[in-house]
Design an enzyme around this catalytic site. Structure first.
Site, PDB file in Angstrom:
ATOM      1  N   ARG A  54       0.902  -1.359  -0.103  1.00  0.00           N
ATOM      2  CA  ARG A  54       0.060  -0.040  -0.207  1.00  0.00           C
ATOM      3  C   ARG A  54       0.819   1.173   0.006  1.00  0.00           C
ATOM      4  O   ARG A  54       0.479   2.297  -0.419  1.00  0.00           O
ATOM      5  CB  ARG A  54      -0.865   0.089   1.169  1.00  0.00           C
ATOM      6  N   TYR A 107     -14.884  16.892 -15.111  1.00  0.00           N
ATOM      7  CA  TYR A 107     -15.439  15.496 -15.242  1.00  0.00           C
ATOM      8  C   TYR A 107     -16.611  15.451 -14.112  1.00  0.00           C
ATOM      9  O   TYR A 107     -16.545  15.858 -12.987  1.00  0.00           O
ATOM     10  CB  TYR A 107     -14.188  14.454 -14.895  1.00  0.00           C
ATOM     11  N   ASP A 179      -6.390  18.750 -14.122  1.00  0.00           N
ATOM     12  CA  ASP A 179      -6.651  17.507 -14.576  1.00  0.00           C
ATOM     13  C   ASP A 179      -6.305  17.522 -15.978  1.00  0.00           C
ATOM     14  O   ASP A 179      -6.953  17.772 -16.873  1.00  0.00           O
ATOM     15  CB  ASP A 179      -7.892  17.227 -14.187  1.00  0.00           C
TER      16      ASP A 179
HETATM   17  C1  LIG Z   1     -12.002   9.337 -16.541  1.00  0.00           C
HETATM   18  C2  LIG Z   1     -11.607  10.478 -15.832  1.00  0.00           C
HETATM   19  C3  LIG Z   1     -11.399  10.740 -14.572  1.00  0.00           C
HETATM   20  C4  LIG Z   1     -11.817   9.586 -13.447  1.00  0.00           C
HETATM   21  O1  LIG Z   1     -10.834   8.414 -13.835  1.00  0.00           O
HETATM   22  P1  LIG Z   1     -11.267   7.211 -13.458  1.00  0.00           P
HETATM   23  O2  LIG Z   1      -9.910   6.349 -13.658  1.00  0.00           O
HETATM   24  O3  LIG Z   1     -12.166   6.833 -14.271  1.00  0.00           O
HETATM   25  O4  LIG Z   1     -11.431   7.386 -11.938  1.00  0.00           O
HETATM   26  C5  LIG Z   1     -11.196  12.093 -14.221  1.00  0.00           C
HETATM   27  N1  LIG Z   1     -10.844  12.953 -14.697  1.00  0.00           N
HETATM   28  C6  LIG Z   1     -11.252  13.006 -16.162  1.00  0.00           C
HETATM   29  C7  LIG Z   1     -11.031  14.135 -17.152  1.00  0.00           C
HETATM   30  C8  LIG Z   1     -11.526  11.990 -16.762  1.00  0.00           C
HETATM   31  O5  LIG Z   1     -11.641  11.726 -18.113  1.00  0.00           O
END
Ligand SMILES: *Cc1c(COP(=O)(O)O)cnc(C)c1O
Length: 390
Positions: A54, A107, A179
């Site tokens: 972990r 998202y 992101d």
């Molecule tokens: C898919 C996505 C996420 C979340 O990712 P997961 O791996 O599905 O948890 C976060 N931000 C964006 C822009 C995404 O496209």
């Protein structure tokens, strides 16, 4: 009775003067240290080595180093999903009483976290339009600590004012979290452009085959990085070694997949724009995109693999397209080797009112396409077949 051998003892691999070409998969959760002195040295950072899965494992580190190289940073952290990366970042860096300014087209699950989950822990958010840096400036309060944005929004592919918001975050001493899943570091080198923290859902384009969920976080400040790491370890956002191994394998072909998918996306956008059933195409590389001028500096010609379009019709017509082209996987994900089609009004944005969707420009005939690596003529035939049924 014959004496039985000790089958529990792990003997390791046989010696080999030649080495494995492929990264070994190391699923071990626990690591045995030779003695207590060494364990002290490991915990105090005087010796490198693993202790417990972990807290980290080699397959996660191999993957992290590859993505670090893509972003141009060091010390990235791998987590069990993209949302684990968002969670560890926000929970690691914020406390009750803090305020976030977030993009209003993030998202879906990130939006839910900001609007519904974090308020339970005393962390509040104001959403603003990321194409307008002034709207972000206006949303800042004395207790604002962090800005969360995506360079290209989902599903309308609006391009954020990255330069303006990066400058604003610096001036106001706020942590800028980007992101970067949609754009990838090839489309927008978020870390090099000044983001304090970069997040990826590795699940998408990076792993690229829709067979793992993983996330990644890179934080510039060592204290922030440690806070995010400790949150991930404490809350248990652990990535599986097997998935890290698969994602590393996916990255071997990332450049090929990205270039091919983008090349095809450009063709698809132009093809759709001339089709009589299509009312509008949204692709940042096209001159008719509302943010095309900004996309030229933010994305620098790397427009990406995502194309959105609106049918002239509504849900009936949209349904006909989906049914008539079963080869185009109707699935709300992105970044797979195969092209996928999503219908935001019935999936990612179904929670909004029709007025709320209309405000974002999402009609009942709106589709988002994640272009894969199929040959263009095959994909063109699939879309022709689907659209002819509309
Ligand atoms: C898919 C996505 C996420 C979340 O990712 P997961 O791996 O599905 O948890 C976060 N931000 C964006 C822009 C995404 O496209």
């Amino acid at each position: 009775m014959t004496k039985r051998p000790n089958l529990v003892r792990r003997t390791g691999f046989p010696e080999s003067v030649s080495r494995a070409v492929v990264t070994p998969l190391q699923p071990s959760v626990v690591y045995a240290s030779p003695d207590i002195d060494t364990l002290h040295a490991q915990y105090e950072g005087r010796a490198t080595g693993y202790t417990y899965g972990r807290e980290g494992h080699p397959n996660a580190d191999v993957l992290a180093q590859k993505i670090d190289a893509m972003e141009g940073g060091e010390g990235g952290i791998i987590l069990g999903s993209g949302m684990a990366a968002v969670s560890a970042t926000l929970m690691g860096l914020l406390s009750a009483g803090d305020h976030i300014v977030g993009g209003n087209q993030l998202y879906g699950r990130s939006l839910r976290m900001l609007n519904q989950d974090l308020p339970r822990f005393g962390i509040t958010t104001t959403l603003a339009d990321p194409t307008d840096a002034q709207a972000f400036a206006d949303a800042i309060r004395p207790e604002t600590k962090l800005i969360l944005i995506e360079a290209v929004s989902n599903p309308t592919l609006r391009v954020a004012d990255m330069e303006g918001i990066t400058k604003l975050a610096k001036e106001r001493g706020l942590i800028l979290v980007v992101d970067n899943t949609f754009t990838t570091p090839v489309g927008y080198p978020a870390y090099a452009e000044g983001a304090d923290v970069v997040i990826h859902s590795v699940t998408k384009l990076m792993a690229g085959h829709s067979d793992v969920t993983l996330g990644y976080v890179l934080a510039r400040d060592a204290g922030n990085s440690k806070a995010i790491y400790d949150t991930a370890v404490t809350f248990g956002f652990t990535p599986s070694p097997y998935e890290c191994w698969l994602a590393e394998r996916g990255l071997y072909t990332f450049d090929l997949r990205f270039d091919r998918a983008q090349e095809t996306a450009i063709k698809l956008a132009d093809f759709l724009a001339t089709h009589p059933a299509v009312a509008q195409v949204l692709y940042p590389g096209r001159a008719d995109h509302p943010d095309h001028a900004r996309a030229q500096t933010v994305l620098n010609g790397m427009w990406g693999n995502m194309v959105s379009f609106k049918l002239r019709g509504g849900e009936d017509e949209a349904n006909r397209l989906v049914r008539a082209a079963p080869q185009l996987a109707f699935a709300p994900t992105l970044g797979d080797v195969g092209t996928t089609l999503s219908h935001p009004a019935s999936s990612s944005h179904r929670g909004l009112t029709p007025e709320g969707r209309a405000a974002l420009g999402i009609t009942d005939g709106f589709f988002r396409v994640s272009v894969g690596i199929e040959p263009w003529d095959v994909l063109q035939a699939d879309f022709e077949q689907g659209l002819s049924a509309v």
